[in-house]
Design an enzyme around this catalytic site. Structure first.
Site, PDB file in Angstrom:
ATOM      1  N   LYS A 105       0.863  -1.193   0.000  1.00 35.34           N
ATOM      2  CA  LYS A 105       0.000   0.000   0.000  1.00 35.34           C
ATOM      3  C   LYS A 105       0.891   1.231   0.000  1.00 35.34           C
ATOM      4  CE  LYS A 105      -4.124   1.788   0.180  1.00 35.34           C
ATOM      5  NZ  LYS A 105      -3.705   2.616  -0.996  1.00 35.34           N
ATOM      6  N   LYS A 152       5.478   1.913  -2.722  1.00 34.22           N
ATOM      7  CA  LYS A 152       5.390   3.311  -3.165  1.00 34.22           C
ATOM      8  C   LYS A 152       5.804   3.378  -4.621  1.00 34.22           C
ATOM      9  CE  LYS A 152       4.699   7.540  -1.342  1.00 34.22           C
ATOM     10  NZ  LYS A 152       4.006   7.981  -0.134  1.00 34.22           N
ATOM     11  N   THR A 196      -5.510  12.872   5.649  1.00 34.10           N
ATOM     12  CA  THR A 196      -4.148  13.008   6.194  1.00 34.10           C
ATOM     13  C   THR A 196      -4.090  14.234   7.102  1.00 34.10           C
ATOM     14  OG1 THR A 196      -3.331  11.995   4.164  1.00 34.10           O
ATOM     15  CG2 THR A 196      -1.695  13.002   5.595  1.00 34.10           C
ATOM     16  N   ASN A 240      -2.304  19.088  -0.503  1.00 31.81           N
ATOM     17  CA  ASN A 240      -3.344  18.282   0.134  1.00 31.81           C
ATOM     18  C   ASN A 240      -3.143  18.223   1.652  1.00 31.81           C
ATOM     19  OD1 ASN A 240      -4.189  15.624   1.397  1.00 31.81           O
ATOM     20  ND2 ASN A 240      -5.440  15.641  -0.445  1.00 31.81           N
ATOM     21  N   SER A 289      -7.574   5.300   3.462  1.00 31.75           N
ATOM     22  CA  SER A 289      -7.424   4.458   2.269  1.00 31.75           C
ATOM     23  C   SER A 289      -7.809   3.008   2.599  1.00 31.75           C
ATOM     24  CB  SER A 289      -5.981   4.481   1.773  1.00 31.75           C
ATOM     25  OG  SER A 289      -5.750   5.631   0.992  1.00 31.75           O
TER      26      SER A 289
HETATM   27  N1  NAI Z   1      -1.499  13.048   0.153  1.00 33.07           N
HETATM   28  C1  NAI Z   1      -1.492  12.213   1.172  1.00 33.07           C
HETATM   29  O1  NAI Z   1      -2.521  11.631   1.535  1.00 33.07           O
HETATM   30  C2  NAI Z   1      -0.236  11.983   1.942  1.00 33.07           C
HETATM   31  C3  NAI Z   1       0.915  12.717   1.723  1.00 33.07           C
HETATM   32  N2  NAI Z   1       1.997  12.554   2.550  1.00 33.07           N
HETATM   33  C4  NAI Z   1       3.215  13.334   2.370  1.00 33.07           C
HETATM   34  O2  NAI Z   1       2.915  14.704   2.597  1.00 33.07           O
HETATM   35  C5  NAI Z   1       3.788  15.518   1.800  1.00 33.07           C
HETATM   36  C6  NAI Z   1       2.956  16.441   0.928  1.00 33.07           C
HETATM   37  O3  NAI Z   1       2.100  15.640   0.133  1.00 33.07           O
HETATM   38  P1  NAI Z   1       0.787  16.228  -0.573  1.00 33.07           P
HETATM   39  O4  NAI Z   1       0.212  17.304   0.271  1.00 33.07           O
HETATM   40  O5  NAI Z   1      -0.023  15.063  -0.949  1.00 33.07           O
HETATM   41  O6  NAI Z   1       1.418  16.840  -1.878  1.00 33.07           O
HETATM   42  P2  NAI Z   1       0.858  18.050  -2.740  1.00 33.07           P
HETATM   43  O7  NAI Z   1       1.546  17.947  -4.037  1.00 33.07           O
HETATM   44  O8  NAI Z   1      -0.625  18.113  -2.694  1.00 33.07           O
HETATM   45  O9  NAI Z   1       1.382  19.326  -1.919  1.00 33.07           O
HETATM   46  C7  NAI Z   1       2.715  19.614  -1.685  1.00 33.07           C
HETATM   47  C8  NAI Z   1       2.792  21.115  -1.475  1.00 33.07           C
HETATM   48  O10 NAI Z   1       4.087  21.467  -1.032  1.00 33.07           O
HETATM   49  C9  NAI Z   1       4.500  22.623  -1.750  1.00 33.07           C
HETATM   50  N3  NAI Z   1       5.949  22.693  -1.776  1.00 33.07           N
HETATM   51  C10 NAI Z   1       6.806  22.061  -2.611  1.00 33.07           C
HETATM   52  N4  NAI Z   1       8.071  22.422  -2.346  1.00 33.07           N
HETATM   53  C11 NAI Z   1       8.014  23.279  -1.294  1.00 33.07           C
HETATM   54  C12 NAI Z   1       8.980  23.980  -0.558  1.00 33.07           C
HETATM   55  N5  NAI Z   1      10.267  23.891  -0.836  1.00 33.07           N
HETATM   56  N6  NAI Z   1       8.567  24.781   0.448  1.00 33.07           N
HETATM   57  C13 NAI Z   1       7.267  24.892   0.736  1.00 33.07           C
HETATM   58  N7  NAI Z   1       6.293  24.246   0.064  1.00 33.07           N
HETATM   59  C14 NAI Z   1       6.661  23.450  -0.929  1.00 33.07           C
HETATM   60  C15 NAI Z   1       3.878  22.449  -3.127  1.00 33.07           C
HETATM   61  O11 NAI Z   1       3.808  23.665  -3.822  1.00 33.07           O
HETATM   62  C16 NAI Z   1       2.512  21.888  -2.767  1.00 33.07           C
HETATM   63  O12 NAI Z   1       1.564  22.904  -2.517  1.00 33.07           O
HETATM   64  C17 NAI Z   1       4.684  14.535   1.034  1.00 33.07           C
HETATM   65  O13 NAI Z   1       5.829  14.290   1.810  1.00 33.07           O
HETATM   66  C18 NAI Z   1       3.824  13.279   0.994  1.00 33.07           C
HETATM   67  O14 NAI Z   1       4.600  12.110   0.803  1.00 33.07           O
HETATM   68  C19 NAI Z   1       1.967  11.688   3.598  1.00 33.07           C
HETATM   69  C20 NAI Z   1       0.864  10.935   3.849  1.00 33.07           C
HETATM   70  C21 NAI Z   1      -0.290  10.968   2.994  1.00 33.07           C
HETATM   71  O1  AKG Z   2      -3.279   6.330   1.107  1.00 32.53           O
HETATM   72  C1  AKG Z   2      -2.371   5.564   0.859  1.00 32.53           C
HETATM   73  O2  AKG Z   2      -2.528   4.410   0.534  1.00 32.53           O
HETATM   74  C2  AKG Z   2      -0.918   5.989   0.983  1.00 32.53           C
HETATM   75  C3  AKG Z   2      -0.673   7.430   1.250  1.00 32.53           C
HETATM   76  C4  AKG Z   2       0.808   7.664   1.211  1.00 32.53           C
HETATM   77  O3  AKG Z   2       1.415   7.566   0.174  1.00 32.53           O
HETATM   78  C5  AKG Z   2       1.529   7.952   2.433  1.00 32.53           C
HETATM   79  O4  AKG Z   2       0.990   7.774   3.528  1.00 32.53           O
HETATM   80  O5  AKG Z   2       2.711   8.366   2.354  1.00 32.53           O
END
Ligand code: NAI
Ligand code: AKG
Length: 421
Positions: free
Chosen positions: A75, A111, A195, A226, A354
């Site tokens: 996952k 991943k 999240t 997100n 999820s």
């Molecule tokens: N989407 C999910 O459900 C989950 C995401 N994560 C982790 O959370 C983190 C963010 O993921 P998401 O929010 O899904 O991605 P996303 O792509 O929706 O958002 C990432 C944000 O960070 C910003 N960003 C990029 N570089 C930056 C910097 N240098 N300084 C400040 N902001 C910056 C981007 O512009 C964007 O708005 C990642 O590490 C991801 O692996 C962890 C668990 C679940």
């Molecule tokens: O929702 C999922 O299955 C995984 C989300 C994810 O990539 C993470 O927790 O880093």
């Protein structure tokens, strides 16, 4: 903890391995199981030809790493970013194994990632890339094998394309092959915000632990994607004061609190948080070292390193992103007595919902949003207390406690199944 060079310090795989080795040693883990869990089971590299809008053909490199299937199907999300590397995807896959074990859901860890810049690609190019990536992985994916989800640079639409491509190959609709889908395609209510919601729950629990309350608690969030935007939304709704938001193209600061609903509306219209009138413009990298009660990195890896850890002025560091803090920074923050809520606990709300989505898809019966959220809140707060209890019993910090708890659970299953015969 093992001493790492600067290059190793910011290598996510080395960072994961250093924590794994430290926790495994503390657990007195059987040497054979140690070797099994230290490496991913499978690493797939694919080169994906895509017809671009201008008539040219581009070839993108993609990965899917499956770290462990001991506790259930693989996952984990799929990341689209120019910075994706095999070591990063390896680390992220291993973190998924530990994360699913910390919250005790029946999944292993996997991943995926593609080296591309989704911000510079059209919807058509992204769709063709996603469909071909999925087709190349077809025999390795499936509801009982490996179930992708969104991560940086991917979203509900990406998941819809994966589900459709997989279903075309299977000659039937298989919605449980991915999670984080649109609700009308079998997505779970609450997944999009899960999240960030989960991050807010562990913040609540940490405040109780430290004798603090949301009112008057000042928060800085890095990343307004997100995870960051939903974390800010949920915390603001609970009465926390969001004083700073740092994005890649600029930051915002307001000591009295940023109106998150208004900022979200502004970002939707302008496509950026910059130019928002309800806060002062601020330098993003300086923002994360401003005084606050809770700092929430929710963007990317390696933002807190040996170079800036001593400058942090937060009481709590709650890791919404995966791998934002390096092992050397951990030691510095430990000396400063910063209360860390580690990534494999703090951001587990996404994969937990999820899991609910996968369960609902497989039974074909869908829960209401309050039902989903109530179950999520329960798992997040229980897991927080499991980690804290483990840290007290074993006299280790929260991160090592989370790793130990997870490794112990995965090792137990690996041994019981005899996954080496
Ligand atoms: N989407 C999910 O459900 C989950 C995401 N994560 C982790 O959370 C983190 C963010 O993921 P998401 O929010 O899904 O991605 P996303 O792509 O929706 O958002 C990432 C944000 O960070 C910003 N960003 C990029 N570089 C930056 C910097 N240098 N300084 C400040 N902001 C910056 C981007 O512009 C964007 O708005 C990642 O590490 C991801 O692996 C962890 C668990 C679940
Ligand atoms: O929702 C999922 O299955 C995984 C989300 C994810 O990539 C993470 O927790 O880093």
């Amino acid at each position: 903890m093992q001493t790492l060079t600067l290059e190793q310090e910011t290598n996510p795989w080395e960072a994961q391995a250093a924590r794994f080795d430290f926790a495994a040693k503390k657990l007195n883990l059987d040497q054979g199981i140690w070797k099994v869990l230290r490496q991913p089971t499978r690493e797939i590299i694919i080169h994906i030809p895509v017809g671009m809008d201008d008539g040219s053909i581009e070839v993108f490199t993609g990965y899917r790493v499956q770290h462990s299937a001991a506790r259930g199907p693989g996952k984990g999300g799929i990341r689209y970013s120019p910075d994706v590397s095999l070591d990063e995807v390896r680390a992220l896959a291993s973190w998924m194994t530990w994360k699913c074990a910390v919250v005790n859901i029946p999944f292993g860890g996997a991943k995926g990632g593609v080296i591309c810049d989704p911000k510079k690609m059209s919807q058509g190019e992204l769709e063709r890339l996603t469909r071909r990536y999925t087709a190349e992985l077809i025999e390795f994916l499936g509801p009982e094998k490996d179930v992708p989800a969104p991560d940086m640079g991917t979203d509900e639409q990406t998941m819809a394309w994966i589900m459709d491509t997989y279903s075309m190959h299977m000659r039937q609709t298989v919605n449980a092959v991915v999670t984080g889908k649109p609700v009308n395609l079998g997505g779970s209510r609450g997944r999009k915000e899960a999240t960030g919601r989960g991050v807010s729950v562990v913040c609540d629990e940490a405040l109780k632990q430290l004798g603090m309350s949301p009112q008057g608690t000042k928060v800085i969030v890095q990343g307004f994607g997100n995870v960051g935007s939903n974390t800010a939304k949920h915390l603001a709704e609970k009465g926390y004061t969001i004083i700073g938001i740092a994005e890649y193209d600029g930051g915002l600061f307001n000591a009295k609190g940023i109106d998150i609903a208004a900022l979200t509306a502004h970002r939707k219209e302008a496509g950026t948080i910059t130019g928002f009138r309800g806060a002062e413009a601020a330098n993003s990298s300086e923002l994360i070292t401003q005084p606050c009660d809770i700092l929430i990195p929710a963007a990317m890896e390696n933002v807190i390193t040996s170079r800036n850890a001593d400058k942090l002025r937060c009481r709590i560091l709650c890791e919404g992103a995966n791998g934002p803090t390096t092992p050397i920074a951990d030691e510095i923050l430990g000396d400063k007595r910063v209360f860390i809520i580690p990534d494999i606990l703090a951001n587990a709300g996404g994969v937990t919902t999820s899991y609910f989505e996968w369960v609902q898809d497989r039974m074909g019966y869908f829960w209401t949003e309050p039902e989903v959220n109530q179950r999520l809140d329960h798992i997040m707060s229980t897991s927080f207390h499991d980690v804290i209890a483990y840290s007290k019993t074993h006299n280790v910090n929260n991160r090592i406690a989370a790793y130990m708890l997870a490794i112990d659970r995965v090792a137990y299953t690996t041994k019981q199944r005899g996954m080496y015969a």
